[in-house]
Design an enzyme around this catalytic site. Structure first.
Site, PDB file in Angstrom:
ATOM      1  N   CYS A  58       0.024   5.513   0.761  1.00 46.08           N
ATOM      2  CA  CYS A  58      -0.982   6.486   1.195  1.00 46.08           C
ATOM      3  C   CYS A  58      -0.403   7.877   0.998  1.00 46.08           C
ATOM      4  O   CYS A  58       0.718   8.153   1.444  1.00 46.08           O
ATOM      5  CB  CYS A  58      -1.351   6.268   2.660  1.00 46.08           C
ATOM      6  SG  CYS A  58      -2.606   7.434   3.252  1.00 46.08           S
TER       7      CYS A  58
ATOM      8  N   ARG B 161       0.823  -1.207   0.000  1.00 45.44           N
ATOM      9  CA  ARG B 161       0.000   0.000   0.000  1.00 45.44           C
ATOM     10  C   ARG B 161       0.854   1.253   0.000  1.00 45.44           C
ATOM     11  O   ARG B 161       1.951   1.280   0.550  1.00 45.44           O
ATOM     12  CB  ARG B 161      -0.892   0.010   1.230  1.00 45.44           C
ATOM     13  CG  ARG B 161      -1.911   1.126   1.203  1.00 45.44           C
ATOM     14  CD  ARG B 161      -2.745   1.137   2.427  1.00 45.44           C
ATOM     15  NE  ARG B 161      -2.066   1.891   3.466  1.00 45.44           N
ATOM     16  CZ  ARG B 161      -2.568   2.081   4.677  1.00 45.44           C
ATOM     17  NH1 ARG B 161      -3.729   1.552   5.007  1.00 45.44           N
ATOM     18  NH2 ARG B 161      -1.914   2.783   5.562  1.00 45.44           N
TER      19      ARG B 161
END
Length: 127
Positions: free
Chosen positions: A106, A104
């Site tokens: 962000c 991931r």
């Protein structure tokens, strides 16, 4: 060869992009905000509730491509308009992905379409 993915389970727009595109065993899911596909409106609630809707939208596209929803997701990019929401988004995200979450990224962005506060895109492996 690529195949576009279309589903009523995720928001559709008249913008020039596919909900997802399958290339072999890889699925690229377009960015989704917390828009309810039944109403085409952002959902109410806090950022955790909105994160749930975003993940529902991503899962719907994966399922429409023949996958197992979030279980097939290998990479997510999270876009937040306020990094102060990071912890609450993480709580909702962790609850959905469990022990083996995907890779991931962000990032905080200045603005998202429809002035929502969270959006995600994803890559899934459909084996």
């Amino acid at each position: 060869m690529t195949d576009p993915v279309v589903t009523d389970g995720a928001p559709c727009t008249d913008n020039p992009y596919s909900q997802g595109v399958r290339a072999g065993d890889t699925l690229y899911v377009s960015g989704y905000g917390p828009v309810d596909p039944a109403t085409d409106e952002p959902v109410e609630g806090d950022v955790g509730d909105r994160t749930e809707q975003v993940l529902d939208n991503v899962a719907a596209v994966v399922e429409a491509a023949g996958g197992d929803g979030l279980d097939d997701v290998v990479k997510v990019t999270v876009y937040l308009t306020d990094l102060d929401d990071y912890d609450r988004v993480n709580e909702a995200y962790a609850a959905r992905f469990g022990e083996d979450p995907p890779a991931r990224v962000c990032v905080e962005v200045s603005r998202l379409p429809e002035d929502v506060d969270v959006e995600m895109d994803a890559v899934a492996h459909l084996g």
